[in-house]
Scaffold this motif. Sequence first.
Motif, PDB file in Angstrom:
ATOM      1  N   ASP A 166      35.510  41.141  54.212  1.00  0.00           N
ATOM      2  CA  ASP A 166      36.253  41.384  55.457  1.00  0.00           C
ATOM      3  C   ASP A 166      37.301  40.308  55.710  1.00  0.00           C
ATOM      4  OD1 ASP A 166      34.871  43.734  57.091  1.00  0.00           O
ATOM      5  OD2 ASP A 166      33.288  42.597  56.097  1.00  0.00           O
ATOM      6  N   GLY A 167      37.257  39.233  54.927  1.00  0.00           N
ATOM      7  CA  GLY A 167      38.174  38.125  55.163  1.00  0.00           C
ATOM      8  C   GLY A 167      39.268  38.041  54.115  1.00  0.00           C
ATOM      9  N   GLY A 168      39.700  36.817  53.831  1.00  0.00           N
ATOM     10  CA  GLY A 168      40.773  36.590  52.878  1.00  0.00           C
ATOM     11  C   GLY A 168      40.254  36.327  51.479  1.00  0.00           C
ATOM     12  N   ARG A 169      41.175  35.926  50.611  1.00  0.00           N
ATOM     13  CA  ARG A 169      40.856  35.732  49.188  1.00  0.00           C
ATOM     14  C   ARG A 169      39.845  34.611  48.982  1.00  0.00           C
ATOM     15  NH1 ARG A 169      42.837  38.470  44.342  1.00  0.00           N
ATOM     16  NH2 ARG A 169      42.425  37.058  42.621  1.00  0.00           N
ATOM     17  N   ALA A 215      38.327  41.567  38.962  1.00  0.00           N
ATOM     18  CA  ALA A 215      39.270  40.614  38.365  1.00  0.00           C
ATOM     19  C   ALA A 215      38.716  39.195  38.410  1.00  0.00           C
ATOM     20  CB  ALA A 215      40.606  40.686  39.093  1.00  0.00           C
ATOM     21  N   LEU A 216      38.073  38.828  39.507  1.00  0.00           N
ATOM     22  CA  LEU A 216      37.492  37.486  39.629  1.00  0.00           C
ATOM     23  C   LEU A 216      36.392  37.275  38.591  1.00  0.00           C
ATOM     24  CD1 LEU A 216      37.240  37.107  43.521  1.00  0.00           C
ATOM     25  CD2 LEU A 216      38.811  35.892  41.994  1.00  0.00           C
ATOM     26  N   SER A 222      33.174  51.354  48.002  1.00  0.00           N
ATOM     27  CA  SER A 222      34.021  52.470  48.418  1.00  0.00           C
ATOM     28  C   SER A 222      35.477  52.104  48.215  1.00  0.00           C
ATOM     29  CB  SER A 222      33.751  52.828  49.882  1.00  0.00           C
ATOM     30  OG  SER A 222      32.457  53.368  50.026  1.00  0.00           O
ATOM     31  N   ILE A 223      36.348  53.077  48.319  1.00  0.00           N
ATOM     32  CA  ILE A 223      37.769  52.865  48.089  1.00  0.00           C
ATOM     33  C   ILE A 223      38.327  51.843  49.086  1.00  0.00           C
ATOM     34  CG2 ILE A 223      38.495  54.765  49.624  1.00  0.00           C
ATOM     35  CD1 ILE A 223      40.632  55.436  47.501  1.00  0.00           C
ATOM     36  N   ALA A 224      39.173  50.954  48.594  1.00  0.00           N
ATOM     37  CA  ALA A 224      39.859  49.939  49.399  1.00  0.00           C
ATOM     38  C   ALA A 224      38.914  48.898  50.018  1.00  0.00           C
ATOM     39  CB  ALA A 224      40.686  50.591  50.499  1.00  0.00           C
ATOM     40  N   THR A 225      37.765  48.682  49.399  1.00  0.00           N
ATOM     41  CA  THR A 225      36.881  47.609  49.879  1.00  0.00           C
ATOM     42  C   THR A 225      37.121  46.301  49.112  1.00  0.00           C
ATOM     43  OG1 THR A 225      35.122  48.329  48.373  1.00  0.00           O
ATOM     44  CG2 THR A 225      35.054  49.180  50.638  1.00  0.00           C
ATOM     45  N   GLY A 226      37.879  46.374  48.010  1.00  0.00           N
ATOM     46  CA  GLY A 226      38.169  45.170  47.246  1.00  0.00           C
ATOM     47  C   GLY A 226      37.403  45.067  45.944  1.00  0.00           C
ATOM     48  N   LYS A 227      36.864  46.178  45.467  1.00  0.00           N
ATOM     49  CA  LYS A 227      36.088  46.154  44.229  1.00  0.00           C
ATOM     50  C   LYS A 227      36.923  45.681  43.039  1.00  0.00           C
ATOM     51  CE  LYS A 227      35.404  50.048  42.322  1.00  0.00           C
ATOM     52  NZ  LYS A 227      36.286  49.763  41.143  1.00  0.00           N
ATOM     53  N   SER A 228      38.164  46.135  42.957  1.00  0.00           N
ATOM     54  CA  SER A 228      39.020  45.743  41.838  1.00  0.00           C
ATOM     55  C   SER A 228      39.312  44.244  41.854  1.00  0.00           C
ATOM     56  CB  SER A 228      40.335  46.526  41.870  1.00  0.00           C
ATOM     57  OG  SER A 228      40.099  47.909  41.688  1.00  0.00           O
ATOM     58  N   THR A 229      39.439  43.675  43.056  1.00  0.00           N
ATOM     59  CA  THR A 229      39.672  42.231  43.172  1.00  0.00           C
ATOM     60  C   THR A 229      38.452  41.454  42.693  1.00  0.00           C
ATOM     61  OG1 THR A 229      41.112  42.617  45.074  1.00  0.00           O
ATOM     62  CG2 THR A 229      40.320  40.379  44.740  1.00  0.00           C
ATOM     63  N   VAL A 230      37.267  41.915  43.068  1.00  0.00           N
ATOM     64  CA  VAL A 230      36.035  41.271  42.610  1.00  0.00           C
ATOM     65  C   VAL A 230      35.913  41.400  41.092  1.00  0.00           C
ATOM     66  CG1 VAL A 230      33.515  41.353  42.697  1.00  0.00           C
ATOM     67  CG2 VAL A 230      34.853  41.577  44.806  1.00  0.00           C
ATOM     68  N   GLN A 290      37.499  36.369  35.070  1.00  0.00           N
ATOM     69  CA  GLN A 290      38.151  35.067  34.901  1.00  0.00           C
ATOM     70  C   GLN A 290      37.106  33.948  34.930  1.00  0.00           C
ATOM     71  OE1 GLN A 290      40.840  35.000  38.223  1.00  0.00           O
ATOM     72  NE2 GLN A 290      41.900  36.869  37.580  1.00  0.00           N
ATOM     73  N   PRO A 291      37.473  32.742  34.444  1.00  0.00           N
ATOM     74  CA  PRO A 291      36.569  31.587  34.566  1.00  0.00           C
ATOM     75  C   PRO A 291      36.246  31.340  36.035  1.00  0.00           C
ATOM     76  CG  PRO A 291      38.380  31.111  33.055  1.00  0.00           C
ATOM     77  CD  PRO A 291      38.705  32.413  33.733  1.00  0.00           C
ATOM     78  N   PRO A 292      35.043  30.890  36.371  1.00  0.00           N
ATOM     79  CA  PRO A 292      34.003  30.412  35.453  1.00  0.00           C
ATOM     80  C   PRO A 292      33.074  31.492  34.915  1.00  0.00           C
ATOM     81  CG  PRO A 292      33.299  30.091  37.711  1.00  0.00           C
ATOM     82  CD  PRO A 292      34.679  30.686  37.788  1.00  0.00           C
ATOM     83  N   TYR A 293      33.330  32.760  35.209  1.00  0.00           N
ATOM     84  CA  TYR A 293      32.422  33.834  34.799  1.00  0.00           C
ATOM     85  C   TYR A 293      32.830  34.417  33.441  1.00  0.00           C
ATOM     86  CZ  TYR A 293      32.027  33.295  39.833  1.00  0.00           C
ATOM     87  OH  TYR A 293      31.927  32.770  41.091  1.00  0.00           O
ATOM     88  N   SER A 294      34.090  34.799  33.317  1.00  0.00           N
ATOM     89  CA  SER A 294      34.650  35.326  32.054  1.00  0.00           C
ATOM     90  C   SER A 294      33.798  36.460  31.477  1.00  0.00           C
ATOM     91  CB  SER A 294      34.794  34.199  31.029  1.00  0.00           C
ATOM     92  OG  SER A 294      35.643  33.175  31.530  1.00  0.00           O
TER      93      SER A 294
END
Length: 290
Positions: free
Chosen positions: A218-221, A19-20, A9-17, A23-27
Amino acid sequence: MLLIGLTGSIATGKSTVSALLSQPPYSLPIIDADVIARQVVEPGTRAYHQILAHFAATTPDLLLPASNDTSSTPTASHGSSHAPRSRGRPLNRPALGRRVFGRTPSRQRDRAVLNSIVHPAVRRAMALAVLKAYLAGRWAVVLDVPLLFESGLDVYCGVVVVVGVKDAHVQMQRLRARDPHLSEKEAGERVHSQGDVEGKVGRARERGAGWGEVVWNDGGREELRGEVARVMRRVKGGSPRWWGWVLLGAPWLAVGVGAWCMIKGWWARRRWERKDRGKEKEGEGAKPKL
């Protein structure tokens, strides 16, 4: 090649996931439905003109003001869906959002019309991007789609990952911090329009371990990084990299595996829908009769 459907849902952090995962190690390659949705409604595209035809008369601020590098004067190339660079004023996305987000019947109808214009164009562009990733020999590709379940695209995914928060107040706080121009009511309407987190988590879990996963945010980065790592270990365990190379070398096998994933995804969807209807009936039966 494994299709990983990423949603939330909106503002749950999907865009941050997302981005992760890029990036390595997944790329992993990311096919972002939001980015594609912006591209398919650029001035000169077919979807752009369809939106103008339906909304322009009743939405005076539908287009951004003219600037030095754009012109509102129509050109001959506007008639082609293959002319995304045709001159024209870009859509005013906040104004369009105000027009379609809300719970009133008229807003819901407008949102359905907008989705009927944008979603088919997005699907075509996503299918082409998936094909390119397969031909490039990618092990997996991420389909970043906010309305993955609502659009039915979950059926095509071998794995679905939902990014969720357990506290709805956290979601609202993040949304208003990201978009401070939104009132509390507007923020609530946008959260509602993308469905509740609990429902999406339930849909993912209905697919079974390894096929439907949840990343809690629910927590930090750093906590989020740990959640992503945990989920990706399970995903890789069910679809190792060597399996992707096998499917690339045997297209007929890839088609068969894809068909099996679709059947499994469709069946999980049906099970969830039956459970959801059962809950609605139980809720109606619990209402006091007058």
